[in-house]
Scaffold this motif. Sequence first.
Motif, PDB file in Angstrom:
ATOM      1  N   UNK A   1       0.829  -1.214   0.000  1.00 59.72           N
ATOM      2  CA  UNK A   1       0.000   0.000   0.000  1.00 59.72           C
ATOM      3  C   UNK A   1       0.859   1.258   0.000  1.00 59.72           C
ATOM      4  N   UNK A   2       1.982   1.225   0.712  1.00 57.52           N
ATOM      5  CA  UNK A   2       2.893   2.380   0.722  1.00 57.52           C
ATOM      6  C   UNK A   2       3.595   2.523  -0.623  1.00 57.52           C
ATOM      7  N   UNK A   3       3.927   1.396  -1.242  1.00 63.55           N
ATOM      8  CA  UNK A   3       4.544   1.445  -2.571  1.00 63.55           C
ATOM      9  C   UNK A   3       3.610   2.117  -3.570  1.00 63.55           C
ATOM     10  N   UNK A   4       2.319   1.784  -3.508  1.00 61.07           N
ATOM     11  CA  UNK A   4       1.346   2.420  -4.410  1.00 61.07           C
ATOM     12  C   UNK A   4       1.269   3.917  -4.149  1.00 61.07           C
ATOM     13  N   UNK A   5       1.199   4.294  -2.879  1.00 67.12           N
ATOM     14  CA  UNK A   5       1.142   5.714  -2.535  1.00 67.12           C
ATOM     15  C   UNK A   5       2.379   6.463  -3.016  1.00 67.12           C
ATOM     16  N   UNK A   6       3.511   5.754  -3.053  1.00 69.39           N
ATOM     17  CA  UNK A   6       4.784   6.383  -3.415  1.00 69.39           C
ATOM     18  C   UNK A   6       5.044   6.363  -4.916  1.00 69.39           C
ATOM     19  N   UNK A   7       4.116   5.784  -5.665  1.00 72.65           N
ATOM     20  CA  UNK A   7       4.244   5.792  -7.116  1.00 72.65           C
ATOM     21  C   UNK A   7       5.091   4.691  -7.687  1.00 72.65           C
ATOM     22  N   UNK A   8       5.429   3.662  -6.872  1.00 74.22           N
ATOM     23  CA  UNK A   8       6.232   2.553  -7.375  1.00 74.22           C
ATOM     24  C   UNK A   8       5.356   1.546  -8.101  1.00 74.22           C
ATOM     25  N   UNK A   9       5.896   0.988  -9.171  1.00 73.87           N
ATOM     26  CA  UNK A   9       5.230  -0.103  -9.883  1.00 73.87           C
ATOM     27  C   UNK A   9       6.247  -1.225 -10.083  1.00 73.87           C
ATOM     28  N   UNK A  10       5.747  -2.443 -10.252  1.00 76.61           N
ATOM     29  CA  UNK A  10       6.640  -3.571 -10.443  1.00 76.61           C
ATOM     30  C   UNK A  10       7.304  -3.981  -9.142  1.00 76.61           C
ATOM     31  N   UNK A  11       8.410  -4.699  -9.254  1.00 72.17           N
ATOM     32  CA  UNK A  11       9.125  -5.187  -8.082  1.00 72.17           C
ATOM     33  C   UNK A  11       9.815  -4.034  -7.354  1.00 72.17           C
ATOM     34  N   UNK A  12       9.775  -4.084  -6.026  1.00 71.66           N
ATOM     35  CA  UNK A  12      10.413  -3.066  -5.192  1.00 71.66           C
ATOM     36  C   UNK A  12      11.690  -3.670  -4.611  1.00 71.66           C
ATOM     37  N   UNK A  13      12.856  -3.177  -4.972  1.00 70.33           N
ATOM     38  CA  UNK A  13      14.081  -3.754  -4.403  1.00 70.33           C
ATOM     39  C   UNK A  13      14.175  -3.457  -2.913  1.00 70.33           C
ATOM     40  N   UNK A  14      14.534  -4.442  -2.092  1.00 74.67           N
ATOM     41  CA  UNK A  14      14.662  -4.199  -0.653  1.00 74.67           C
ATOM     42  C   UNK A  14      15.736  -3.150  -0.383  1.00 74.67           C
TER      43      UNK A  14
ATOM     44  N   UNK B   1       0.260  -8.714   6.594  1.00 76.27           N
ATOM     45  CA  UNK B   1       0.074  -9.430   5.336  1.00 76.27           C
ATOM     46  C   UNK B   1       0.353  -8.536   4.129  1.00 76.27           C
ATOM     47  N   UNK B   2       0.327  -7.213   4.330  1.00 79.53           N
ATOM     48  CA  UNK B   2       0.602  -6.244   3.273  1.00 79.53           C
ATOM     49  C   UNK B   2       2.107  -6.028   3.082  1.00 79.53           C
TER      50      UNK B   2
ATOM     51  N   UNK C   1      -2.330   0.419  13.228  1.00 78.35           N
ATOM     52  CA  UNK C   1      -3.305   1.503  13.058  1.00 78.35           C
ATOM     53  C   UNK C   1      -2.749   2.794  13.622  1.00 78.35           C
ATOM     54  N   UNK C   2      -2.880   3.866  12.862  1.00 80.25           N
ATOM     55  CA  UNK C   2      -2.440   5.181  13.313  1.00 80.25           C
ATOM     56  C   UNK C   2      -3.507   6.210  12.974  1.00 80.25           C
ATOM     57  N   UNK C   3      -3.764   7.108  13.919  1.00 79.37           N
ATOM     58  CA  UNK C   3      -4.686   8.206  13.685  1.00 79.37           C
ATOM     59  C   UNK C   3      -4.055   9.506  14.167  1.00 79.37           C
ATOM     60  N   UNK C   4      -4.523  10.608  13.628  1.00 75.63           N
ATOM     61  CA  UNK C   4      -4.082  11.932  14.063  1.00 75.63           C
ATOM     62  C   UNK C   4      -5.322  12.705  14.486  1.00 75.63           C
ATOM     63  N   UNK C   5      -5.351  13.119  15.738  1.00 74.53           N
ATOM     64  CA  UNK C   5      -6.513  13.816  16.307  1.00 74.53           C
ATOM     65  C   UNK C   5      -7.797  13.014  16.118  1.00 74.53           C
ATOM     66  N   UNK C   6      -7.655  11.681  16.223  1.00 71.44           N
ATOM     67  CA  UNK C   6      -8.817  10.801  16.106  1.00 71.44           C
ATOM     68  C   UNK C   6      -9.188  10.436  14.685  1.00 71.44           C
ATOM     69  N   UNK C   7      -8.539  11.010  13.691  1.00 67.21           N
ATOM     70  CA  UNK C   7      -8.833  10.697  12.285  1.00 67.21           C
ATOM     71  C   UNK C   7      -7.935   9.563  11.815  1.00 67.21           C
ATOM     72  N   UNK C   8      -8.516   8.423  11.402  1.00 64.15           N
ATOM     73  CA  UNK C   8      -7.691   7.302  10.941  1.00 64.15           C
ATOM     74  C   UNK C   8      -6.866   7.679   9.717  1.00 64.15           C
ATOM     75  N   UNK C   9      -5.595   7.306   9.737  1.00 63.79           N
ATOM     76  CA  UNK C   9      -4.704   7.591   8.614  1.00 63.79           C
ATOM     77  C   UNK C   9      -4.094   6.312   8.036  1.00 63.79           C
ATOM     78  N   UNK C  10      -3.672   5.382   8.898  1.00 61.62           N
ATOM     79  CA  UNK C  10      -3.020   4.154   8.444  1.00 61.62           C
ATOM     80  C   UNK C  10      -3.690   2.953   9.114  1.00 61.62           C
ATOM     81  N   UNK C  11      -3.907   1.884   8.338  1.00 63.74           N
ATOM     82  CA  UNK C  11      -4.584   0.703   8.876  1.00 63.74           C
ATOM     83  C   UNK C  11      -4.311  -0.480   7.944  1.00 63.74           C
ATOM     84  N   UNK C  12      -3.349  -1.331   8.334  1.00 61.18           N
ATOM     85  CA  UNK C  12      -3.005  -2.511   7.554  1.00 61.18           C
ATOM     86  C   UNK C  12      -2.482  -3.592   8.486  1.00 61.18           C
ATOM     87  N   UNK C  13      -2.513  -4.833   8.013  1.00 69.19           N
ATOM     88  CA  UNK C  13      -1.861  -5.925   8.734  1.00 69.19           C
ATOM     89  C   UNK C  13      -0.511  -6.212   8.083  1.00 69.19           C
TER      90      UNK C  13
END
Length: 320
Positions: A77-90, A213-214, A199-211
């Motif tokens: 999910x972070x890779x998608x947000x960051x504009x990465x496509x294909x394999x992500x090198x560690x 498995x992602x 899970x992370x929220x800022x001032x009660x607003x959810x921002x990040x939520x993954x297991x």
Amino acid sequence: MSTNVLRTADGWWVVRGDRAVPVETEAATTAELIADRDAVREATGSDDPGTPVADLAVLSPVTTPCRVVAQMVNYRSHARDSGFTGDIPPAFFRKASGSVSGSGDAVVRPAHVKFLDYEIELGLVMGAPLPLGTVVEERDLPSYVAGLVITNDISARDVQLTKTQFYESKSYPTFTPTGPHLALLEPEDFAHLLDLRLRLSVNGEPRQDRTLADMIVRPAQALTLLARFQTLDPGDLLLTGTPGGTALKAPPKPVEKIGALLPPAVKWKAFFKSQTKNPHYLHAGDVITATIATPDGRIDLGEQRTPVTDANQHTEVSRT
């Protein structure tokens, strides 16, 4: 079943519900505590009624100095947000251990930083040396990893992007809130790691939520890759990446292509001008809440509540 441990200025405590029992140990560091698991077990089984956790001034359960290593772009999910496509090198980077702070300590935004971001991450706390060349299989994880902590990889994005400088942008004091709990794991607990939900929220607003498995590169593989060039010791900390949902996201592809044609100074000026309209960056007065746990509560790293302040405000508060 994992055992949650807290640290205060007075020593170490085993958490039992809303109360904590002191651990009778001479351990001053996280590595020394991990080596004294018998003392932790004695406190776990003690008939001491304990002290209310709410009455304790909790410090980071990871003591410093230590190595703090982090994985970059390690959730799909972070890779998608960051504009990465294909394999992500560690990829890995280091953070200064001076950035480690307690779970309730304020994150202090330096005066020159305008774009402050959050990144909830699962922290692995080493329990044994990881020599160069070590190959870690899934079944080997209990031999190397002693426990888990919540970490927040706070990032100064304007420093990170304009200087291509991860070490500086993520290493200011207070930029790695850690804890409140160090969850010391039993071997059978490792089978439940992928169920952990961040899970992370800022001032009660959810921002990040993954297991987990992602996650792209999981802990055993990460340790194997890291051991190609980096040793680790008991008490060292590995941050395993953040899910999508951070304030920073890649611009749309057409905008990115146009930006690539511009001189760097012009490109970054335009990019950060657009980012001033992004409401998700952190500001003084914000409160970040982060949790990591399995649905059944078998592993529960507690709740991290971290206020945000500006450097000048923090100085004024410190003097009063």
